[in-house]
Design a protein around this motif. Structure first.
Motif, PDB file in Angstrom:
ATOM      1  N   GLU A 181     164.464  51.246  37.842  1.00  0.00           N
ATOM      2  CA  GLU A 181     163.419  50.322  38.096  1.00  0.00           C
ATOM      3  C   GLU A 181     163.921  49.010  37.205  1.00  0.00           C
ATOM      4  O   GLU A 181     164.571  49.243  35.971  1.00  0.00           O
ATOM      5  CB  GLU A 181     162.262  50.625  37.492  1.00  0.00           C
ATOM      6  CG  GLU A 181     161.359  51.844  38.307  1.00  0.00           C
ATOM      7  CD  GLU A 181     160.073  52.051  37.784  1.00  0.00           C
ATOM      8  OE1 GLU A 181     159.655  51.601  36.664  1.00  0.00           O
ATOM      9  OE2 GLU A 181     159.276  52.843  38.409  1.00  0.00           O
ATOM     10  N   VAL A 182     163.621  47.993  37.849  1.00  0.00           N
ATOM     11  CA  VAL A 182     164.502  46.518  36.917  1.00  0.00           C
ATOM     12  C   VAL A 182     162.867  45.820  36.511  1.00  0.00           C
ATOM     13  O   VAL A 182     161.849  45.657  37.350  1.00  0.00           O
ATOM     14  CB  VAL A 182     164.782  45.771  37.945  1.00  0.00           C
ATOM     15  CG1 VAL A 182     165.336  44.398  37.076  1.00  0.00           C
ATOM     16  CG2 VAL A 182     166.119  46.308  38.645  1.00  0.00           C
ATOM     17  N   TRP A 183     162.630  45.761  35.405  1.00  0.00           N
ATOM     18  CA  TRP A 183     161.569  44.665  34.866  1.00  0.00           C
ATOM     19  C   TRP A 183     161.988  43.562  34.051  1.00  0.00           C
ATOM     20  O   TRP A 183     163.153  43.310  33.555  1.00  0.00           O
ATOM     21  CB  TRP A 183     160.787  45.992  33.634  1.00  0.00           C
ATOM     22  CG  TRP A 183     160.188  46.986  34.296  1.00  0.00           C
ATOM     23  CD1 TRP A 183     160.983  48.018  34.941  1.00  0.00           C
ATOM     24  CD2 TRP A 183     158.865  47.069  34.606  1.00  0.00           C
ATOM     25  NE1 TRP A 183     159.923  49.015  35.547  1.00  0.00           N
ATOM     26  CE2 TRP A 183     158.591  48.355  35.254  1.00  0.00           C
ATOM     27  CE3 TRP A 183     157.773  46.259  34.333  1.00  0.00           C
ATOM     28  CZ2 TRP A 183     157.385  48.961  35.538  1.00  0.00           C
ATOM     29  CZ3 TRP A 183     156.417  46.758  34.779  1.00  0.00           C
ATOM     30  CH2 TRP A 183     156.448  48.107  35.271  1.00  0.00           C
ATOM     31  N   LEU A 184     160.997  42.579  34.016  1.00  0.00           N
ATOM     32  CA  LEU A 184     161.535  41.229  33.346  1.00  0.00           C
ATOM     33  C   LEU A 184     160.167  40.834  32.675  1.00  0.00           C
ATOM     34  O   LEU A 184     158.918  40.704  33.731  1.00  0.00           O
ATOM     35  CB  LEU A 184     162.127  40.198  34.398  1.00  0.00           C
ATOM     36  CG  LEU A 184     162.357  38.783  33.626  1.00  0.00           C
ATOM     37  CD1 LEU A 184     163.272  39.092  32.694  1.00  0.00           C
ATOM     38  CD2 LEU A 184     162.581  37.827  34.749  1.00  0.00           C
ATOM     39  N   LEU A 185     159.872  40.662  31.604  1.00  0.00           N
ATOM     40  CA  LEU A 185     158.825  40.117  30.968  1.00  0.00           C
ATOM     41  C   LEU A 185     157.530  40.910  31.116  1.00  0.00           C
ATOM     42  O   LEU A 185     156.601  40.629  31.366  1.00  0.00           O
ATOM     43  CB  LEU A 185     158.663  38.631  31.230  1.00  0.00           C
ATOM     44  CG  LEU A 185     159.957  37.878  30.416  1.00  0.00           C
ATOM     45  CD1 LEU A 185     159.444  36.491  31.108  1.00  0.00           C
ATOM     46  CD2 LEU A 185     159.915  37.758  29.335  1.00  0.00           C
ATOM     47  N   GLY A 186     157.533  42.307  31.269  1.00  0.00           N
ATOM     48  CA  GLY A 186     156.670  43.225  31.458  1.00  0.00           C
ATOM     49  C   GLY A 186     156.028  43.305  32.975  1.00  0.00           C
ATOM     50  O   GLY A 186     155.289  43.944  33.398  1.00  0.00           O
ATOM     51  N   GLU A 187     156.831  42.574  33.840  1.00  0.00           N
ATOM     52  CA  GLU A 187     156.644  42.787  35.339  1.00  0.00           C
ATOM     53  C   GLU A 187     158.015  43.582  36.121  1.00  0.00           C
ATOM     54  O   GLU A 187     159.019  43.262  35.932  1.00  0.00           O
ATOM     55  CB  GLU A 187     156.685  41.304  35.706  1.00  0.00           C
ATOM     56  CG  GLU A 187     155.703  40.411  35.159  1.00  0.00           C
ATOM     57  CD  GLU A 187     154.181  40.727  35.824  1.00  0.00           C
ATOM     58  OE1 GLU A 187     154.046  41.360  36.891  1.00  0.00           O
ATOM     59  OE2 GLU A 187     153.383  40.894  35.016  1.00  0.00           O
TER      60      GLU A 187
END
Length: 93
Positions: free
Chosen positions: A47-53
């Motif tokens: 899974e890829v996440w950025l800034l909690g999203e």
């Protein structure tokens, strides 16, 4: 706070953290963990996440030897995508 109370508080916090991680496991039942060793992830579902999203889910097609970037394989109508650590992306596997 005595030492037993401190140990109990740490154990309770660890259990809460594990519950949060298990919730991220989804229907597969596998526990996901934040990965910093991107170079070792080709072939793994992530899974890829950025800034909690949540940004993406997929299989790592390729990763740079230094672990600075990785590519998620194309699937269906989705094209191959690149993600880089320096932009703040996080990988969970």
């Amino acid at each position: 706070m005595n030492s037993q109370a401190t140990l109990d508080a740490r154990r309770d916090a660890s259990e809460l953290d594990l519950e949060h991680v298990e919730q991220r496991a989804g229907s597969s039942g596998k526990v996901l963990g934040l990965r910093s060793d991107w170079a070792r992830l080709p072939g793994r579902s992530v899974e890829v996440w950025l800034l909690g999203e949540h940004v993406a889910t997929g299989v790592v097609d390729q990763a740079a030897e230094d672990g600075s970037v990785l590519w998620i394989a194309a699937e269906g109508i989705s094209t191959r995508r690149i993600f880089d650590k320096s932009s703040g992306y996080q990988i969970w596997a």
